[in-house]
Design a protein around this motif. Structure first.
Motif, PDB file in Angstrom:
ATOM      1  N   VAL A 144      26.058 -28.813  47.895  1.00 16.58           N
ATOM      2  CA  VAL A 144      25.156 -28.469  49.001  1.00 16.58           C
ATOM      3  C   VAL A 144      25.548 -29.268  50.242  1.00 16.58           C
ATOM      4  CG1 VAL A 144      23.233 -27.877  47.467  1.00 16.58           C
ATOM      5  CG2 VAL A 144      23.457 -30.229  48.332  1.00 16.58           C
ATOM      6  N   PRO A 145      25.045 -28.880  51.409  1.00 19.74           N
ATOM      7  CA  PRO A 145      25.347 -29.623  52.637  1.00 19.74           C
ATOM      8  C   PRO A 145      25.038 -31.110  52.510  1.00 19.74           C
ATOM      9  CG  PRO A 145      24.277 -27.556  53.177  1.00 19.74           C
ATOM     10  CD  PRO A 145      24.218 -27.682  51.683  1.00 19.74           C
ATOM     11  N   GLY A 146      25.910 -31.921  53.061  1.00 18.82           N
ATOM     12  CA  GLY A 146      25.709 -33.369  53.065  1.00 18.82           C
ATOM     13  C   GLY A 146      26.273 -34.090  51.874  1.00 18.82           C
ATOM     14  N   ASP A 147      26.783 -33.358  50.870  1.00 18.97           N
ATOM     15  CA  ASP A 147      27.340 -33.988  49.673  1.00 18.97           C
ATOM     16  C   ASP A 147      28.693 -34.644  49.957  1.00 18.97           C
ATOM     17  OD1 ASP A 147      25.291 -33.308  47.971  1.00 18.97           O
ATOM     18  OD2 ASP A 147      26.367 -31.715  46.923  1.00 18.97           O
ATOM     19  N   VAL A 148      29.050 -35.584  49.070  1.00 14.75           N
ATOM     20  CA  VAL A 148      30.416 -36.103  48.983  1.00 14.75           C
ATOM     21  C   VAL A 148      30.950 -35.717  47.607  1.00 14.75           C
ATOM     22  CG1 VAL A 148      31.867 -38.160  48.829  1.00 14.75           C
ATOM     23  CG2 VAL A 148      30.135 -37.997  50.618  1.00 14.75           C
ATOM     24  N   VAL A 149      32.042 -34.972  47.602  1.00 11.36           N
ATOM     25  CA  VAL A 149      32.605 -34.428  46.367  1.00 11.36           C
ATOM     26  C   VAL A 149      34.088 -34.761  46.291  1.00 11.36           C
ATOM     27  CG1 VAL A 149      33.015 -32.316  45.038  1.00 11.36           C
ATOM     28  CG2 VAL A 149      30.966 -32.499  46.475  1.00 11.36           C
ATOM     29  N   ILE A 150      34.536 -35.204  45.120  1.00  7.05           N
ATOM     30  CA  ILE A 150      35.971 -35.356  44.892  1.00  7.05           C
ATOM     31  C   ILE A 150      36.373 -34.472  43.714  1.00  7.05           C
ATOM     32  CG2 ILE A 150      36.116 -37.690  45.825  1.00  7.05           C
ATOM     33  CD1 ILE A 150      36.295 -38.698  42.871  1.00  7.05           C
TER      34      ILE A 150
END
Length: 420
Positions: A114-120
């Protein structure tokens, strides 16, 4: 000095009020991702460091999409290893078999980002989720292990490059044509370790499917991530999946950019990246009668419903050229079902296309469409390096779904109007 969207997201996850480009930060993660090729390496490291659990079983995602259904014994062993690990550590989100789709189409569709996430993710095209206003980027398998265990990772805050797009898009032109035009303009290292930020009225007019395609290919320009401002379309997409934003950020008016590009969308035509770099971009009209042995419509770049709809419109009532093969790959089971309901799959079969279950297979030269020596393909995928889809003496051209479908009908690289 103000901050960009990317800087604000990273600051919020690092527990800081302000970050600056070039700064090294330690940031909290919202999601980690690996697939059937990259996960086994991470799991080996997991065992080596003596880890006893993952940081959150609901925030570790495995998608078995590259060599499945398993093409050989090594791929079967890799998938077995992931299944066993997932059962042992209670991993919630494991996508396998009939539930599996191409990871970078599947995760947004399932509402996992979702918006605002940090994903690797241990896959370079993890940058796709920037279309949702998230910071997402690819990492190596060892970095992924650290993220799986600790729920954190270190980043160097990237500089930002703004692409402000205005005007009205031409018929058949999609986000794929825009990103090919940009890569052709700046080169495969033109955004090296930068954040590619997209703004303007022409961007607002694009569908989410087109935005995903643009963000997906940020890495082909050398970028750390691609990112879009969250707007009503973004929020509607997230809401339709029963989710709400983690946070919504906008770049400040006085944010610092390494470069700013002004792009007139009305001047962006249908583009083709010629062998053997995504930056070797030409207008489709320049390629004349370049014969293609194979067409691939699919991948994490262009296997979404909008792409299939465009291809079906062109292929309806027509057939694939006799000396050309056309493979169509819906990116997820849900896209497959909806394409079936709308009659697209019937159109493809009647046109003598091969309709494949969701897989990354041919994109990386894995399976389901390997090229022989001397063969040429045009594909809606994202890379056309030497040997990318098979024999090192084969060639790959990259394009959007309209050009790919028209080329299947003609048997050579063609503009959609040529088959109208």
């Amino acid at each position: 000095m103000g901050m960009t969207i990317t800087e604000k997201i990273l600051a919020s996850h690092a527990g800081k009020d302000v970050v600056e480009s070039g700064e090294i930060i330690d940031a909290r993660l919202d999601l980690t991702l690996a697939n059937d090729i990259t996960a086994p390496l991470s799991l080996e490291e997991f065992d080596k460091v003596g880890a006893k659990k993952v940081f959150d079983p609901e925030k570790v995602v495995f998608v078995l999409d590259h060599f499945t259904p398993n093409k050989d014994i090594p791929s079967a062993e890799n998938c077995k290893r992931i299944r066993e690990f997932s059962r042992k550590y209670g991993i919630t989100h494991v996508y396998d078999g009939g539930a599996c789709g191409i990871e970078h189409a599947l995760l947004p569709e399932e509402g996992l980002v979702v918006p605002g996430d940090v994903v690797i993710g241990a896959d370079s095209h993890t940058c796709t989720y920037g279309a949702l206003g998230a910071f997402s980027t690819g990492v190596g398998s060892t970095d992924l292990t650290y993220g799986m265990v600790t729920g954190r990772n270190w980043f160097k805050v990237p500089e930002s490059i703004k692409f402000h797009c205005y005007g009205t898009w031409q018929q058949w032109v999609t986000g794929k044509d825009l990103i090919l035009a940009i890569i052709g303009m700046i080169g495969v290292d033109g955004a090296l370790y930068a954040s590619m930020e997209y703004t303007g009225e022409a961007i607002s007019a694009l569908s989410m499917d087109s935005r995903f395609a643009i963000a997906n290919m940020a890495i082909e320009a050398g970028a750390k991530n691609g990112i879009f401002t969250v707007d009503e379309k973004t929020l509607a997409y997230v809401k339709d999946r029963g989710q709400k934003p983690h946070a919504v950020f906008e770049s400040d008016g006085n944010a610092k950019y390494r470069e700013v590009f002004e792009i007139d969308a009305g001047k962006i035509g249908l583009k083709v990246a010629c062998p053997s770099l995504p930056s070797n971009v030409k207008d489709v009209e320049e390629l004349g009668d370049t014969h293609v042995d194979q067409v691939v419509i699919g991948s994490c770049t262009n296997g979404r419903l909008e792409d299939l709809a465009m291809a079906a419109e062109i292929l309806k009532g027509r057939t694939v050229a006799p000396d050309t093969r056309c493979i169509v790959i819906p990116a997820t089971p849900k896209i497959y079902l909806e394409a079936m309901r709308r009659g697209y799959l019937e159109t493809f079969v009647e046109a003598r296309c091969i309709v494949s279950p969701p897989t990354c297979g041919p994109c990386l030269g894995g399976h389901m469409g390997i090229l022989a020596k001397g063969e040429k393909a045009i594909a809606t995928t994202n890379r056309n390096f030497v040997g990318r889809m098979g024999h090192p003496e084969s060639e790959v051209y990259l394009a959007g779904p309209a050009v790919a479908a028209a080329s299947a009908v003609k048997g050579s690289i063609s503009h959609p109007l040529e088959v109208a």
